[in-house]
Write a protein that holds these residues in place. Structure first.
Motif, PDB file in Angstrom:
ATOM      1  N   ASP A  22       0.807  -1.221   0.000  1.00 47.63           N
ATOM      2  CA  ASP A  22       0.000   0.000   0.000  1.00 47.63           C
ATOM      3  C   ASP A  22       0.841   1.272   0.000  1.00 47.63           C
ATOM      4  O   ASP A  22       0.299   2.365   0.128  1.00 47.63           O
ATOM      5  N   ARG A 194      -5.831  -4.226   1.829  1.00 49.65           N
ATOM      6  CA  ARG A 194      -6.850  -3.196   1.629  1.00 49.65           C
ATOM      7  C   ARG A 194      -7.636  -3.515   0.368  1.00 49.65           C
ATOM      8  O   ARG A 194      -7.075  -3.923  -0.652  1.00 49.65           O
ATOM      9  N   ASP A 196      -9.772  -1.189  -1.060  1.00 46.31           N
ATOM     10  CA  ASP A 196     -10.237   0.049  -1.672  1.00 46.31           C
ATOM     11  C   ASP A 196      -9.111   0.614  -2.537  1.00 46.31           C
ATOM     12  O   ASP A 196      -7.938   0.400  -2.248  1.00 46.31           O
ATOM     13  N   GLU A 198      -6.159   2.686  -4.269  1.00 42.24           N
ATOM     14  CA  GLU A 198      -5.114   3.483  -3.662  1.00 42.24           C
ATOM     15  C   GLU A 198      -4.506   4.410  -4.703  1.00 42.24           C
ATOM     16  O   GLU A 198      -4.497   4.118  -5.901  1.00 42.24           O
ATOM     17  N   SER A 200      -1.440   5.215  -5.460  1.00 40.29           N
ATOM     18  CA  SER A 200      -0.226   4.843  -6.185  1.00 40.29           C
ATOM     19  C   SER A 200      -0.506   3.969  -7.397  1.00 40.29           C
ATOM     20  O   SER A 200       0.394   3.733  -8.209  1.00 40.29           O
ATOM     21  N   TRP A 209      -6.321  -0.675 -10.808  1.00 40.78           N
ATOM     22  CA  TRP A 209      -6.898  -1.186  -9.584  1.00 40.78           C
ATOM     23  C   TRP A 209      -7.673  -2.490  -9.746  1.00 40.78           C
ATOM     24  O   TRP A 209      -7.543  -3.393  -8.897  1.00 40.78           O
ATOM     25  N   GLY A 278       4.169  10.713  -1.207  1.00 36.54           N
ATOM     26  CA  GLY A 278       3.411  10.022  -0.177  1.00 36.54           C
ATOM     27  C   GLY A 278       3.975  10.131   1.224  1.00 36.54           C
ATOM     28  O   GLY A 278       3.407   9.567   2.159  1.00 36.54           O
TER      29      GLY A 278
END
Length: 386
Positions: A22, A194, A196, A198, A200, A209, A278
């Motif tokens: 992530d 995760r 959902d 992201e 990146s 994704w 980030g």
């Protein structure tokens, strides 16, 4: 800032994308690599001016895969850091992926002043590495750790447990292999996925994704259940304790005097600056972050735009949760000096129920997680949120 600050430098480049990751990452061969490193040096120079060239108490170069930088790129980074800051760290860490660190690169990191290597071994089981989408082989981790030790560096091993198909015996072998290599520090993280999108994802060409989401859903369905993951965690506690490692933070174990000083700065809620895509910053009680997407970050760094402040953060809750991650726990006397009586009352009330459930123990004005509380830390932390 007379005591100095921690400095985190983010190098996003990776030879391939680990599908569970992530963090802000990007392909090592991206056409934006030169522009990114130039923008990173610009941000370093600007922050040094704004902060008055503070002393760097701890340095952490993370990623991504910093060990993929060429020696010339490392030298330019080192020059930028020394010009912008008073670089006299008590500890300086670089993250390394196995099979990416040759002698020339290692020498360049040593010239920068690195004192510690954190190695992303993740597993010594070939099946485990395939399940995690890793591209290195088990023997690569051994070679990298030996090279770091021969160079005089302190060492940390990162391990991941709870991958699909992993048995208790598999994890026992991983832990025994880690202990046999005698690193100074071991970090053990459960595989968390995760589901959902992201930011990146935009840095990587290809399916985006939906491809990652399918992999993560398929992998999550094949993972051990909560009871299985808890059993693996307790096994790590036992093996590492018997081998002389102190369990000083929920996911971290260290030999005497070998705790991660940089990460302790996070958990003790001290000041740190993060530079790069980030990267997060905590200065003067304010949390902020840089953009994750490379093009956006480069434009942001070149223009001198301010980082995005986290307006929803609650310093009182965050300080309490971070302190409870450590074996030393939360000292309410110090907490009261910083946040006042009302905040202490709020914490005591929030922890009352989990104390009765034996997730938290009290010793005078100090609260700490029990062994069961470490397993169920999220149940404790959620009660501290506003």
């Amino acid at each position: 800032m007379t005591r100095g600050i921690g400095l985190y430098v983010h190098i996003p480049f990776c030879a391939s994308r680990c599908p569970y990751c992530d963090f802000a990452t990007a392909p090592a061969r991206t056409t934006l690599r030169v522009a990114y490193l130039e923008a990173l040096r610009e941000e370093i120079a600007r922050e040094g001016r704004v902060l008055g060239r503070p002393r760097i108490r701890t340095l952490y170069v993370g990623g991504g895969t910093p060990s993929l930088l060429d020696p010339s790129e490392i030298e330019l980074l080192a020059g930028a850091l020394r010009e912008a800051f008073d670089v006299r760290p008590r500890e300086a860490t670089v993250e390394v992926n196995p099979a990416t660190l040759d002698r020339e690169r290692l020498d360049a990191w040593l010239a920068l002043g690195i004192t510690r290597m954190s190695l992303g071994a993740q597993s010594f089981d070939a099946r485990g590495l395939r399940a995690l989408g890793r591209t290195h082989q088990p023997q690569d981790s051994t070679a990298a750790l030996v090279a770091a030790r021969d160079a005089g560096l302190d060492t940390n091993l990162d391990l991941i447990f709870g991958w699909p198909g992993q048995t208790v015996a598999d994890w026992q072998r991983d832990l025994e292999m880690a202990v046999a290599l005698a690193p100074d520090h071991v970090s053990c993280y459960p595989l968390e996925l995760r589901l959902d999108p992201e930011a990146s994802v935009a840095n990587w060409p290809g399916g985006g994704w939906p491809v990652l989401e399918r992999w993560r859903r398929r992998t999550a369905a094949a993972q051990p259940d909560d009871a299985g993951v808890a059993r693996l965690y307790r096994l790590a506690e036992g093996v590492l304790a018997r081998s002389g490692y102190r369990h000083y933070e929920i996911a971290n174990w260290a030999r005497p005097r070998k705790r991660s000083l940089h990460n302790l700065g996070y958990w003790r809620d001290r000041d740190w600056l993060g530079v790069g895509a980030g990267a997060h910053t905590h200065l003067g009680g304010v949390r902020s972050a840089n953009p994750v997407e490379l093009r956006t970050y480069i434009a942001h760094a070149r223009s001198g735009s301010a980082r995005s402040a986290d307006l929803e953060s609650d310093p009182r809750a965050e300080a309490a949760m971070l302190a409870l991650r450590l074996d030393t726990g939360l000292d309410l006397r110090r907490y009261r000096i910083r946040f006042g009586d009302e905040a202490v009352t709020r914490v005591r009330f929030a922890l009352a129920e989990v104390s009765r459930a034996r997730l938290v123990r009290w010793s005078g004005d100090r609260a700490s997680l029990t062994a069961r509380g470490r397993l169920l830390a999220s149940e404790v932390f959620v009660r501290l949120l506003p």
